[in-house]
Design a protein around this motif. Structure first.
Motif, PDB file in Angstrom:
ATOM      1  N   ALA A 270     -14.452  42.222  34.963  1.00  0.00           N
ATOM      2  CA  ALA A 270     -14.115  42.268  33.323  1.00  0.00           C
ATOM      3  C   ALA A 270     -14.478  40.943  32.722  1.00  0.00           C
ATOM      4  N   HIS A 271     -13.781  39.877  33.188  1.00  0.00           N
ATOM      5  CA  HIS A 271     -14.082  38.534  32.677  1.00  0.00           C
ATOM      6  C   HIS A 271     -15.655  38.461  32.922  1.00  0.00           C
ATOM      7  N   SER A 272     -16.203  38.469  34.108  1.00  0.00           N
ATOM      8  CA  SER A 272     -17.437  38.192  34.172  1.00  0.00           C
ATOM      9  C   SER A 272     -18.329  38.967  33.216  1.00  0.00           C
ATOM     10  N   SER A 273     -18.153  40.275  32.746  1.00  0.00           N
ATOM     11  CA  SER A 273     -18.858  40.926  31.933  1.00  0.00           C
ATOM     12  C   SER A 273     -18.715  40.394  30.385  1.00  0.00           C
ATOM     13  N   ARG A 274     -17.705  39.922  30.258  1.00  0.00           N
ATOM     14  CA  ARG A 274     -17.544  39.382  28.788  1.00  0.00           C
ATOM     15  C   ARG A 274     -18.299  38.262  28.764  1.00  0.00           C
ATOM     16  N   ARG A 275     -18.313  37.389  29.660  1.00  0.00           N
ATOM     17  CA  ARG A 275     -19.035  36.205  29.725  1.00  0.00           C
ATOM     18  C   ARG A 275     -20.424  36.079  30.030  1.00  0.00           C
ATOM     19  N   MET A 276     -21.019  37.402  30.221  1.00  0.00           N
ATOM     20  CA  MET A 276     -22.566  37.651  30.476  1.00  0.00           C
ATOM     21  C   MET A 276     -23.541  37.129  29.406  1.00  0.00           C
ATOM     22  N   PRO A 277     -23.214  37.332  27.863  1.00  0.00           N
ATOM     23  CA  PRO A 277     -24.067  36.631  26.910  1.00  0.00           C
ATOM     24  C   PRO A 277     -24.247  35.267  26.891  1.00  0.00           C
ATOM     25  N   VAL A 278     -23.487  34.446  27.568  1.00  0.00           N
ATOM     26  CA  VAL A 278     -23.683  33.144  27.734  1.00  0.00           C
ATOM     27  C   VAL A 278     -24.875  32.827  28.750  1.00  0.00           C
ATOM     28  N   GLU A 279     -24.796  33.697  29.745  1.00  0.00           N
ATOM     29  CA  GLU A 279     -26.151  33.675  30.637  1.00  0.00           C
ATOM     30  C   GLU A 279     -27.421  33.930  30.036  1.00  0.00           C
ATOM     31  N   HIS A 280     -27.395  35.161  29.273  1.00  0.00           N
ATOM     32  CA  HIS A 280     -28.465  35.400  28.473  1.00  0.00           C
ATOM     33  C   HIS A 280     -29.036  34.370  27.534  1.00  0.00           C
ATOM     34  N   GLY A 281     -28.016  33.846  26.928  1.00  0.00           N
ATOM     35  CA  GLY A 281     -28.743  32.629  25.939  1.00  0.00           C
ATOM     36  C   GLY A 281     -29.027  31.487  26.835  1.00  0.00           C
ATOM     37  N   ILE A 282     -28.792  31.140  27.974  1.00  0.00           N
ATOM     38  CA  ILE A 282     -29.209  30.215  28.773  1.00  0.00           C
ATOM     39  C   ILE A 282     -30.557  30.505  29.501  1.00  0.00           C
ATOM     40  N   ALA A 283     -30.645  31.871  29.661  1.00  0.00           N
ATOM     41  CA  ALA A 283     -31.980  32.345  30.254  1.00  0.00           C
ATOM     42  C   ALA A 283     -33.355  32.013  28.994  1.00  0.00           C
ATOM     43  N   HIS A 284     -32.836  32.410  27.765  1.00  0.00           N
ATOM     44  CA  HIS A 284     -33.750  32.185  26.834  1.00  0.00           C
ATOM     45  C   HIS A 284     -33.837  30.870  26.597  1.00  0.00           C
ATOM     46  N   LEU A 285     -32.887  29.985  26.629  1.00  0.00           N
ATOM     47  CA  LEU A 285     -33.462  28.425  26.776  1.00  0.00           C
ATOM     48  C   LEU A 285     -34.212  28.068  27.875  1.00  0.00           C
ATOM     49  N   LYS A 286     -34.172  28.517  29.010  1.00  0.00           N
ATOM     50  CA  LYS A 286     -34.813  28.155  30.023  1.00  0.00           C
ATOM     51  C   LYS A 286     -36.422  28.912  29.971  1.00  0.00           C
ATOM     52  N   ASN A 287     -36.743  29.981  29.077  1.00  0.00           N
ATOM     53  CA  ASN A 287     -37.939  30.346  28.954  1.00  0.00           C
ATOM     54  C   ASN A 287     -38.923  29.232  28.225  1.00  0.00           C
ATOM     55  N   TRP A 288     -38.105  28.084  27.723  1.00  0.00           N
ATOM     56  CA  TRP A 288     -39.094  26.828  27.268  1.00  0.00           C
ATOM     57  C   TRP A 288     -39.123  25.984  28.607  1.00  0.00           C
ATOM     58  N   ARG A 289     -40.302  25.935  29.059  1.00  0.00           N
ATOM     59  CA  ARG A 289     -40.582  25.291  30.339  1.00  0.00           C
ATOM     60  C   ARG A 289     -40.177  23.890  30.429  1.00  0.00           C
ATOM     61  N   ALA A 290     -39.892  23.154  29.516  1.00  0.00           N
ATOM     62  CA  ALA A 290     -39.482  22.049  29.298  1.00  0.00           C
ATOM     63  C   ALA A 290     -38.189  21.898  29.896  1.00  0.00           C
ATOM     64  N   LEU A 291     -37.438  22.971  29.842  1.00  0.00           N
ATOM     65  CA  LEU A 291     -36.093  22.952  30.558  1.00  0.00           C
ATOM     66  C   LEU A 291     -36.050  23.714  31.860  1.00  0.00           C
ATOM     67  N   ALA A 292     -36.987  24.082  32.200  1.00  0.00           N
ATOM     68  CA  ALA A 292     -37.039  24.707  33.932  1.00  0.00           C
ATOM     69  C   ALA A 292     -37.020  23.574  34.920  1.00  0.00           C
ATOM     70  N   ARG A 293     -38.244  22.665  34.414  1.00  0.00           N
ATOM     71  CA  ARG A 293     -38.136  21.197  35.504  1.00  0.00           C
ATOM     72  C   ARG A 293     -38.792  20.235  34.669  1.00  0.00           C
ATOM     73  N   HIS A 294     -38.074  18.982  34.774  1.00  0.00           N
ATOM     74  CA  HIS A 294     -38.641  17.872  33.480  1.00  0.00           C
ATOM     75  C   HIS A 294     -39.075  16.904  34.775  1.00  0.00           C
ATOM     76  N   LEU A 295     -40.316  16.571  34.606  1.00  0.00           N
ATOM     77  CA  LEU A 295     -41.193  15.680  35.566  1.00  0.00           C
ATOM     78  C   LEU A 295     -41.305  14.174  34.538  1.00  0.00           C
ATOM     79  N   GLY A 296     -40.927  14.037  33.398  1.00  0.00           N
ATOM     80  CA  GLY A 296     -40.953  12.816  32.627  1.00  0.00           C
ATOM     81  C   GLY A 296     -39.858  11.778  32.857  1.00  0.00           C
ATOM     82  N   ARG A 297     -39.489  11.191  31.690  1.00  0.00           N
ATOM     83  CA  ARG A 297     -38.313  10.367  31.476  1.00  0.00           C
ATOM     84  C   ARG A 297     -37.208  10.964  31.423  1.00  0.00           C
ATOM     85  N   ARG A 298     -36.222  10.721  32.257  1.00  0.00           N
ATOM     86  CA  ARG A 298     -34.884  11.253  31.995  1.00  0.00           C
ATOM     87  C   ARG A 298     -34.265  10.986  30.700  1.00  0.00           C
ATOM     88  N   GLU A 299     -34.228  10.005  30.197  1.00  0.00           N
ATOM     89  CA  GLU A 299     -33.814   9.427  28.954  1.00  0.00           C
ATOM     90  C   GLU A 299     -34.058  10.365  27.751  1.00  0.00           C
TER      91      GLU A 299
END
Length: 326
Positions: A270-299
């Motif tokens: 029940a708790h996991s089901s209520r938390r599911m929207p944040v996983e969807h939000g993170i998935a939308h963020l990761k659709n931007w490839r710059a957040l999938a893996r960054h090969l540039g400067r960490r700064e």
């Protein structure tokens, strides 16, 4: 439009490559993940800020000629903005963008370095013209409206520091055993991104990052609201007067009765089901490839994460507003 004229004409007219790329990027949603209306709003909002900083740089340094003298740059602001958006959305290398826009690679690198911080400081849009830039503003917004917030940490892979560098292993994530940086994401119950924190090395625990951001103090001293979190934030509930809700503890480590196992599993799901929207939000963020893996400067990762969060929330708000109008 791209495609007019012969191939030989396009080869001898490099200045037109930028114009064709601009038209294609703005018209095609899949290239930037943003609608033409949102891009137009970005140009109107960020453009004056960029020009102001550009003029300030010109006037601050010692000069032999007046400001405005000499050759004029052909890489106009809208092209700089579009190159930054494509880089964030698809992780496109600067070499490819330079060929696409008909400029030098160093020009692309400099343009992205100028525009990206301006996008990062915009904050997350919750309504047309209303943005939240700090965690304190997000907590105040959720408390005023009686909404439930959901937090979680997300990791982004980065390059391993060079051999011999101090604290080389601090970027190694204890969860994925890879070099990464970590950001705390906060969404509402619908999964809309409200806040992304600056990044910390991957070895930083989720609860440690939340404490360093001052979440416990903001919740303890602020309005009463509910923040859902996973087991990585166990212990914050006691620090915040029960405002942070984590999965139920196990009272039996072994030989638990069957009725207890069943009830515990129901509560956990029940708790996991209520938390599911944040996983969807993170998935939308990761659709931007710059957040999938960054090969540039960490700064640059903090600016990249916060820029993407601001752009995503802006597009989400524009989509919701358009659906209400229709």
């Amino acid at each position: 439009m791209v495609g007019r004229g012969s191939a030989r004409e396009w080869l001898v007219e490099p200045s037109m490559v930028g114009a064709g790329a601009r038209e294609l990027i703005v018209a095609e949603y899949r290239v930037t993940g943003l609608s033409p209306d949102v891009i137009a709003e970005l140009v109107a909002e960020v453009g004056p800020l960029w020009h102001q900083r550009h003029q300030a740089r010109l006037t601050d340094r010692p000069r032999r000629r007046a400001v405005g003298a000499g050759a004029k740059h052909k890489f106009v602001f809208i092209d700089r903005l579009l190159a930054t958006l494509v880089s964030l959305r698809h992780g496109t290398t600067h070499d490819v963008l330079a060929c696409w826009f008909g400029v030098d690679r160093s020009t692309i690198t400099r343009a992205i370095g100028e525009v990206r911080p301006l996008l990062a400081q915009r904050g997350c849009t919750i309504a047309p013209g209303i943005r939240l830039c700090t965690l304190a503003e997000v907590i105040e917004h959720l408390g005023a409206d009686g909404q439930t917030g959901i937090i979680d940490g997300t990791e982004i892979r980065v390059r391993r520091p060079a051999a011999g560098r101090k604290d080389r292993d601090k970027f190694v994530s204890g969860k994925t055993k890879q070099n990464a940086v970590k950001s705390m994401v906060l969404t509402d119950a619908a999964g809309r991104v409200l806040f992304c924190s600056p990044v910390r090395p991957g070895s930083c625990a989720d609860i440690t990052q939340a404490r360093q951001l001052g979440l416990a103090e903001l919740l303890a001293d602020g309005p009463f609201l509910e923040i859902l979190a996973d087991a990585g934030y166990q212990g914050m509930g006691a620090q915040t007067g029960g405002r942070v809700v984590t999965p139920p503890h196990r009272k039996f480590k072994k030989n638990a009765p069957a009725w207890y196992e069943e009830r515990h599993e129901q509560q956990r799901k029940a708790h996991s089901s209520r938390r599911m929207p944040v996983e969807h939000g993170i998935a939308h963020l990761k659709n931007w490839r710059a957040l999938a893996r960054h090969l540039g400067r960490r700064e640059h990762m903090s600016d990249i994460v916060q820029a993407v969060a601001g752009l995503l929330s802006h597009q989400q708000t524009a989509t919701v507003s358009l659906s209400f109008q229709t």
